[in-house]
Design a protein around this motif. Structure first.
Motif, PDB file in Angstrom:
ATOM      1  N   PHE A 250       0.844  -1.198   0.000  1.00 46.23           N
ATOM      2  CA  PHE A 250       0.000   0.000   0.000  1.00 46.23           C
ATOM      3  C   PHE A 250       0.879   1.248   0.000  1.00 46.23           C
ATOM      4  CE2 PHE A 250      -3.897   2.044   2.301  1.00 46.23           C
ATOM      5  CZ  PHE A 250      -4.203   2.722   1.138  1.00 46.23           C
ATOM      6  N   PHE A 251       1.931   1.229   0.789  1.00 44.14           N
ATOM      7  CA  PHE A 251       2.852   2.360   0.841  1.00 44.14           C
ATOM      8  C   PHE A 251       3.583   2.529  -0.495  1.00 44.14           C
ATOM      9  CE2 PHE A 251       6.991   4.300   1.677  1.00 44.14           C
ATOM     10  CZ  PHE A 251       6.631   5.418   2.421  1.00 44.14           C
ATOM     11  N   ILE A 252       4.087   1.434  -1.039  1.00 44.27           N
ATOM     12  CA  ILE A 252       4.851   1.482  -2.289  1.00 44.27           C
ATOM     13  C   ILE A 252       3.994   2.028  -3.429  1.00 44.27           C
ATOM     14  CG2 ILE A 252       6.005   0.085  -4.050  1.00 44.27           C
ATOM     15  CD1 ILE A 252       7.627   0.530  -1.471  1.00 44.27           C
ATOM     16  N   PHE A 253       2.740   1.589  -3.514  1.00 43.07           N
ATOM     17  CA  PHE A 253       1.871   2.036  -4.600  1.00 43.07           C
ATOM     18  C   PHE A 253       1.306   3.439  -4.344  1.00 43.07           C
ATOM     19  CE2 PHE A 253       2.179  -2.259  -5.992  1.00 43.07           C
ATOM     20  CZ  PHE A 253       1.776  -2.282  -7.316  1.00 43.07           C
ATOM     21  N   SER A 254       1.406   3.935  -3.121  1.00 45.39           N
ATOM     22  CA  SER A 254       0.939   5.290  -2.828  1.00 45.39           C
ATOM     23  C   SER A 254       1.988   6.334  -3.188  1.00 45.39           C
ATOM     24  CB  SER A 254       0.575   5.424  -1.338  1.00 45.39           C
ATOM     25  OG  SER A 254      -0.500   4.577  -0.999  1.00 45.39           O
ATOM     26  N   VAL A 255       3.252   5.952  -3.152  1.00 39.85           N
ATOM     27  CA  VAL A 255       4.331   6.909  -3.413  1.00 39.85           C
ATOM     28  C   VAL A 255       4.219   7.549  -4.798  1.00 39.85           C
ATOM     29  CG1 VAL A 255       6.830   7.120  -3.730  1.00 39.85           C
ATOM     30  CG2 VAL A 255       5.931   5.919  -1.735  1.00 39.85           C
ATOM     31  N   PRO A 256       3.994   6.785  -5.880  1.00 39.33           N
ATOM     32  CA  PRO A 256       3.906   7.432  -7.201  1.00 39.33           C
ATOM     33  C   PRO A 256       2.777   8.457  -7.301  1.00 39.33           C
ATOM     34  CG  PRO A 256       4.150   5.055  -7.444  1.00 39.33           C
ATOM     35  CD  PRO A 256       3.887   5.319  -5.998  1.00 39.33           C
ATOM     36  N   SER A 257       1.748   8.313  -6.473  1.00 41.50           N
ATOM     37  CA  SER A 257       0.621   9.242  -6.537  1.00 41.50           C
ATOM     38  C   SER A 257       1.016  10.660  -6.158  1.00 41.50           C
ATOM     39  CB  SER A 257      -0.507   8.759  -5.610  1.00 41.50           C
ATOM     40  OG  SER A 257      -1.013   7.515  -6.047  1.00 41.50           O
ATOM     41  N   ILE A 258       2.021  10.797  -5.293  1.00 38.70           N
ATOM     42  CA  ILE A 258       2.477  12.150  -4.918  1.00 38.70           C
ATOM     43  C   ILE A 258       3.619  12.627  -5.808  1.00 38.70           C
ATOM     44  CG2 ILE A 258       1.810  11.723  -2.527  1.00 38.70           C
ATOM     45  CD1 ILE A 258       4.864  11.707  -1.910  1.00 38.70           C
ATOM     46  N   MET A 259       4.182  11.699  -6.611  1.00 35.59           N
ATOM     47  CA  MET A 259       5.335  12.042  -7.434  1.00 35.59           C
ATOM     48  C   MET A 259       4.972  12.317  -8.887  1.00 35.59           C
ATOM     49  SD  MET A 259       8.098   9.202  -6.124  1.00 35.59           S
ATOM     50  CE  MET A 259       9.289   9.768  -7.324  1.00 35.59           C
ATOM     51  N   VAL A 260       3.769  11.964  -9.303  1.00 37.80           N
ATOM     52  CA  VAL A 260       3.446  11.865 -10.725  1.00 37.80           C
ATOM     53  C   VAL A 260       3.684  13.157 -11.494  1.00 37.80           C
ATOM     54  CG1 VAL A 260       0.992  12.387 -10.373  1.00 37.80           C
ATOM     55  CG2 VAL A 260       1.700  11.024 -12.340  1.00 37.80           C
ATOM     56  N   ALA A 261       3.468  14.312 -10.879  1.00 34.07           N
ATOM     57  CA  ALA A 261       3.645  15.581 -11.597  1.00 34.07           C
ATOM     58  C   ALA A 261       4.884  16.345 -11.151  1.00 34.07           C
ATOM     59  CB  ALA A 261       2.416  16.463 -11.422  1.00 34.07           C
ATOM     60  N   GLY A 262       5.513  15.928 -10.050  1.00 39.20           N
ATOM     61  CA  GLY A 262       6.727  16.571  -9.594  1.00 39.20           C
ATOM     62  C   GLY A 262       6.539  17.827  -8.781  1.00 39.20           C
TER      63      GLY A 262
END
Length: 278
Positions: A250-262
């Motif tokens: 859950f943590f690993i897949f949540s990280v890209p959600s905050i990174m997607v636009a930079g």
């Protein structure tokens, strides 16, 4: 009419939620924040029931308390009525109904899981990555089953997809009826794709470091420290079942959600708070 008469890059579920606040408490800023506070309590209840799929009652209450602290922290703009706080409920329900399906093998729960995921996506698109985790669990469950695997895969994934597409299809029909479908697609999807490419990839780390040092880590060093310890404990312990690793994935897949636009804006981190609380 949203999008057609006034530009907005958010998907339309947030408009429905704000309208609900106005209907219940009147059209004011206070109404929005009162509604958001009540909504946040519902988030906590849903999160408690999701946690109970993995932990005891006592530990689930502690996880719920941790989520309450995280989602109300001013460093994360937790008291603002941003889309992220409203996104949590359908995302949490999507996982909850999925694990209920795994326990009871009752197809309607799978439909409810997809419906929740689709509603979350139409609240904010960055939830796509946790939805991919739902699909990963679903495919893993189908593949490990004995019997007509291919038929079950199409049946289970099809039911989940049907629930997930339903909110989008209803919204498309609504805007098509009001001659605003093209504006909806342009504003809520095409514009966001170009918006997400404004920051070059090589600036991501610099922006992340600036946000973390100045706004996040300094004020929340203990929270991040305990989150890191929790991740290590999950990995070191030998899980009895694969789903016991849910907190880690859950943590690993949540990280890209905050990174997607930079951009790494403080309220983006709210999407990670359920996994951090676990």
């Amino acid at each position: 009419m949203p999008y057609r008469d006034a530009f907005n890059q958010k998907p339309p579920v947030i408009f429905l939620l704000y309208a609900s606040a106005f209907l219940l408490f009147g059209e004011s800023i206070e109404a929005i924040h009162l509604f958001k506070s009540l909504y946040a309590l519902v988030n906590l209840v849903a999160f408690y029931h999701l946690s109970r799929k993995f932990f005891s009652k006592e530990i689930s209450l502690l996880a719920m308390a941790a989520l309450a602290v995280l989602t109300s922290d001013p460093a994360f703009q937790g008291n603002a009525a941003n889309t992220e706080i409203f996104l949590l409920l359908p995302m949490i329900l999507g996982f909850y109904f999925l694990f209920v399906f795994f326990e009871r093998r009752n197809i309607p729960y799978l439909f409810l899981s997809g419906l929740s995921a689709g509603t979350a996506f139409m609240t904010k698109q960055v939830v796509l990555f946790p939805i991919l985790l739902m699909l990963t669990y679903l495919f893993h469950d189908v593949i490990k089953e004995k019997g007509p695997v291919l038929r079950n895969r199409f049946l289970h994934v099809g039911v989940f997809a049907l629930g997930g597409l339903l909110p989008f299809l209803l919204i498309v029909l609504f805007f098509q009826y009001h001659s605003a479908l093209n504006s909806f697609i342009q504003d809520a999807f095409i514009h966001n794709l170009s918006y997400s490419r404004n920051i070059p990839l090589h600036y991501y780390l610099q922006t992340f470091q600036h946000i973390m040092v100045d706004r996040q880590l300094t004020h929340n060093v203990i929270l991040f420290l305990f989150t890191g310890i929790g991740l290590l404990v999950i990995l070191i312990r030998k899980p009895v079942k694969n789903k016991n690793l849910f907190g880690f994935w859950f943590f690993i897949f949540s990280v890209p959600s905050i990174m997607v636009a930079g951009y790494f804006r403080p309220h983006y981190f709210i999407l990670m708070h359920p996994s951090m609380a676990i």
